[in-house]
Design a protein around this motif. Structure first.
Motif, PDB file in Angstrom:
ATOM      1  N   ASP A 367       0.808  -1.217   0.000  1.00 44.05           N
ATOM      2  CA  ASP A 367       0.000   0.000   0.000  1.00 44.05           C
ATOM      3  C   ASP A 367       0.840   1.265   0.000  1.00 44.05           C
ATOM      4  N   ASN A 368       2.033   1.195   0.612  1.00 42.18           N
ATOM      5  CA  ASN A 368       2.845   2.410   0.707  1.00 42.18           C
ATOM      6  C   ASN A 368       3.337   2.904  -0.655  1.00 42.18           C
ATOM      7  N   LEU A 369       3.322   2.032  -1.664  1.00 43.83           N
ATOM      8  CA  LEU A 369       3.729   2.456  -3.005  1.00 43.83           C
ATOM      9  C   LEU A 369       2.624   3.249  -3.699  1.00 43.83           C
ATOM     10  N   GLY A 370       1.396   3.029  -3.285  1.00 40.74           N
ATOM     11  CA  GLY A 370       0.282   3.772  -3.869  1.00 40.74           C
ATOM     12  C   GLY A 370       0.026   3.450  -5.320  1.00 40.74           C
ATOM     13  N   TYR A 371       0.360   2.248  -5.737  1.00 41.12           N
ATOM     14  CA  TYR A 371       0.162   1.869  -7.135  1.00 41.12           C
ATOM     15  C   TYR A 371      -1.298   1.565  -7.408  1.00 41.12           C
ATOM     16  N   THR A 372      -1.871   2.266  -8.378  1.00 39.01           N
ATOM     17  CA  THR A 372      -3.199   1.961  -8.898  1.00 39.01           C
ATOM     18  C   THR A 372      -3.076   1.836 -10.410  1.00 39.01           C
ATOM     19  N   ASN A 373      -4.152   1.409 -11.039  1.00 35.17           N
ATOM     20  CA  ASN A 373      -4.110   1.231 -12.488  1.00 35.17           C
ATOM     21  C   ASN A 373      -3.787   2.552 -13.188  1.00 35.17           C
ATOM     22  N   ASN A 374      -2.761   2.537 -14.062  1.00 36.50           N
ATOM     23  CA  ASN A 374      -2.295   3.690 -14.839  1.00 36.50           C
ATOM     24  C   ASN A 374      -1.549   4.736 -14.009  1.00 36.50           C
ATOM     25  N   GLY A 399       1.964  -5.323 -14.757  1.00 36.99           N
ATOM     26  CA  GLY A 399       3.349  -4.886 -14.691  1.00 36.99           C
ATOM     27  C   GLY A 399       3.496  -3.386 -14.804  1.00 36.99           C
ATOM     28  N   CYS A 400       4.755  -2.924 -14.709  1.00 35.32           N
ATOM     29  CA  CYS A 400       5.101  -1.517 -14.878  1.00 35.32           C
ATOM     30  C   CYS A 400       5.641  -1.362 -16.294  1.00 35.32           C
ATOM     31  N   HIS A 401       4.842  -0.778 -17.162  1.00 32.92           N
ATOM     32  CA  HIS A 401       5.132  -0.770 -18.593  1.00 32.92           C
ATOM     33  C   HIS A 401       5.523   0.622 -19.079  1.00 32.92           C
ATOM     34  N   LEU A 402       6.400   0.634 -20.082  1.00 37.16           N
ATOM     35  CA  LEU A 402       6.793   1.884 -20.728  1.00 37.16           C
ATOM     36  C   LEU A 402       5.621   2.412 -21.558  1.00 37.16           C
TER      37      LEU A 402
END
Length: 658
Positions: A367-374, A399-402
């Motif tokens: 949760d600390n990364l705060g990653y959500t879609n896009n 994944g984390c995409h370019l």
């Protein structure tokens, strides 16, 4: 009245004995601007070299922005494969890239693969040959699950037997190898043409490369012989200008006549629209040359005297023959710096990465990364912290995409500086060579006893030009640069107008392009004569251009029928030497079974011999232009009496009676 319209004639001056010795610097303000601009260009180059990374442009990069064989994650995978190569052939591909997943591989595919639910491949083999852009274990997946990955564009639906070209896997398979297989992908019908074109292109390139390796030694020998012939031609013009000129004309007529006949014969036997067009073109040129010779034969004889005089000057100052090598080397250095700067600037950019979660994926992140879609992400951070909760392994589909690469806002301005400075310095180098040669040959002409010409005439001219007249060269080259940039802008606009099919706008644009081409040609003519007058009298650019223009206009008939005919004869000399060695090469290789394309050595010999002959004939052209302008001034200053003798030779005096 005529004198007032085109200036007063040059007056007799008993102190005049050639190029002015006590002179001052010309067009200093323009030189300051030029040096400041070059300093800025050097700063742009340093910035590009410090912040750019050409690996981004040259080394293949996968969809995640990782450089194949370079970045740690794909260090053992130096080759790149495109899931759908047809997307690389769109008009926007050179700017936006190929809109298809790209994956780094250890080696290019050795076989053809087309996914199908009705595939006859065993599931075990299917798992092994399937290529995915994610590190997923397919050993436990069934056919439906593999299909699911393919539908999500995570794995390739097809690929072909390929070879590596600059690290990219390019298909070389023949379509017939798998055309009878069950095909359920619409893209494959588009891929057929792509594969055939790529396979044919690669075959042609490889065969041409083999021909180059086989013929390069012979080609270099032929080019060297053409250079020796060009030098001998220039030297012999000193004594045999008239017979050589007419032999050159006859040789060119024979060359085009035989080429017309041979092309038509080849067309009759083998067909081909290109050959008949080439035959007609050669025939038209043949007729034009023949008509010119018939109507201007008397003027050609007079032009030969000017050519002979120029040859005397060149053979008296032998260093002038090899001097053009220096500007050529400088031109190559300028071109290399400009291209390299453009590449490094194009490689500067900020990569934007975003999280892409799949709906049916169990990928989770702290949760600390705060990653959500896009949301914005960092690939290394995502890989280290996010995992598949179902298998406790790295995420596969998500994944984390370019997403994109953003160039800084100022990069376009730096590109503009690089282009403008490249053109300016390129034309500056050309102007420098022209003025140095002009000063050299003007010194020769205005020396009454030619045996008294200083031994270091070329060195004196180089020093005088660099010491006093760099500002004038900067001014003249800037004018040509502006005109060339406008022409490039018109070309760019024309390319964009093709998308709208507006015939009226494109017609107007073509007229503008033609006008600016004529303007640039005229400005080059004015500049060349301005440099000659500046080298002689040491005046600024505009006064030199004015004096040269007025002098030519006061003698417009001689300019039209003498100077231009001289240039035409020298052009025919280059054509004859180049065409002669092209035919020699063709005769040598036409029946050879050891090469694939006889056009390869012919093209190399044609380009090489033309460039070599241009080096020598450029010096001759500069000598002709300088001596002609000096001749016109000599005619106005002197009258041939014992008190005011001409500096020209007795043969050249015959021109006064015409």
């Amino acid at each position: 009245m005529e004198d007032e319209k085109h200036g007063k004639k040059c007056e007799y001056d008993p102190r005049w004995n050639g190029p002015l010795k006590g002179r001052s610097c010309t067009d200093c303000f323009c030189l300051i601007i030029f040096l400041a601009f070059m300093a800025g260009w050097a700063a742009v180059g340093y910035y590009a070299l410090s912040h750019g990374d050409t690996n981004r442009l040259l080394v293949p990069t996968d969809s995640e922005g990782r450089k194949c064989g370079v970045d740690s994650e794909v260090l053992d995978r130096p080759y790149l494969i495109f899931f759908d190569l047809t997307t690389c052939l769109t008009a926007s591909a050179p700017y936006s890239g190929c809109d298809t997943p790209q994956v780094c591989l250890k080696e290019c595919p050795k076989s053809n693969y087309i996914f199908s639910l009705n595939s006859t491949l065993p599931i075990e083999e299917l798992r092994n040959v399937t290529i995915c852009k994610i590190d997923v274990d397919l050993s436990s997946k069934n056919l439906t699950e593999i299909e699911n990955y393919i539908l999500k564009n995570k794995c390739a639906s097809w690929y072909l037997r390929s070879t590596s070209i600059t690290g990219r896997c390019i298909p070389v398979t023949i379509w017939d190898e798998f055309v009878n297989m069950t095909i359920d992908n619409e893209k494959l019908s588009q891929a057929k043409g792509v594969v055939e074109v790529l396979a044919t292109a690669q075959t042609i390139l490889l065969n041409a490369y083999d021909d180059l390796l086989f013929t390069w030694k012979t080609t270099l020998v032929i080019i060297a012989i053409s250079g020796a012939l060009s030098l001998s031609y220039i030297v012999l013009l000193r004594w045999l200008a008239t017979p050589f000129a007419f032999l050159t004309i006859l040789g060119v007529l024979g060359l085009f006549g035989y080429t017309t006949y041979a092309s038509y014969t080849y067309y009759s036997e083998n067909g081909g629209l290109g050959w008949i067009i080439f035959s007609i073109l050669c025939g038209v040129i043949l007729v034009i040359i023949l008509v010119v010779v018939i109507f201007l034969r008397s003027r050609i004889y007079l032009a030969c005297q000017l050519i002979k005089e120029a040859s005397k000057a060149m053979t008296s100052i032998l260093s002038s023959l090899i001097f053009p090598i220096i500007p050529w080397i400088l031109h190559l250095l300028v071109l290399a710096y400009t291209v390299a700067g453009g590449f490094y600037l194009a490689s500067i950019g900020i990569r934007n990465y975003a999280v892409q979660f799949e709906n049916d994926d169990s990928c989770v992140c702290p949760d600390n990364l705060g990653y959500t879609n896009n949301s914005v992400c960092v690939p290394d951070v995502f890989t280290a912290n996010c995992y598949d909760s179902a298998t406790n392994s790295p995420c596969t589909s998500s994944g984390c995409h370019l997403i994109s690469t953003d160039n800084p806002w100022y990069i376009n301005y730096l590109h503009a500086i690089n282009v403008v400075a490249g053109f300016w310095l390129f034309f500056f180098v050309s102007a420098l060579g022209e003025m140095i040669l002009a000063g050299t040959f003007a010194t020769w002409y205005w020396t009454y006893r030619k045996e008294d010409v200083p031994f270091f005439t070329m060195s004196i001219s180089i020093w005088r030009t660099i010491r006093y007249h760099l500002g004038t060269l900067a001014f003249g080259s800037l004018i040509i640069t502006i005109c060339r940039l406008i022409r490039l802008l018109l070309e760019s606009i024309d390319a964009k107008l093709k998308e709208y099919n507006n015939k009226l706008a494109r017609g107007c644009l073509k007229c503008c392009k033609c006008c600016f081409w004529l303007l640039e040609s005229f400005l080059k003519f004015i500049n060349r004569n301005a440099y000659i007058m500046c080298a002689i009298h040491g005046k600024n650019f505009f006064p030199s251009a004015r004096d040269a223009f007025n002098l030519l206009m006061r003698n417009i008939i001689r300019v039209a029928v003498l100077d231009k005919i001289t240039d035409w004869i020298l052009l025919l000399g280059k054509i004859l030497i180049t065409g002669l060695f092209i035919w020699i090469t063709w005769w040598y290789y036409q029946d050879s079974k050891e090469i694939n394309y006889w056009a390869v050595p012919i093209l190399l010999v044609g380009v090489g011999s033309f460039l070599i002959s241009t080096v020598f004939f450029t010096v001759h052209s500069a000598a002709v232009d300088t001596i002609f302008l000096c001749f016109l001034e000599d005619c106005e200053r002197n009258d041939g009496s014992s008190s005011r003798p001409y500096y020209m030779s007795k043969r050249l005096m015959k021109l006064l009676r015409r």
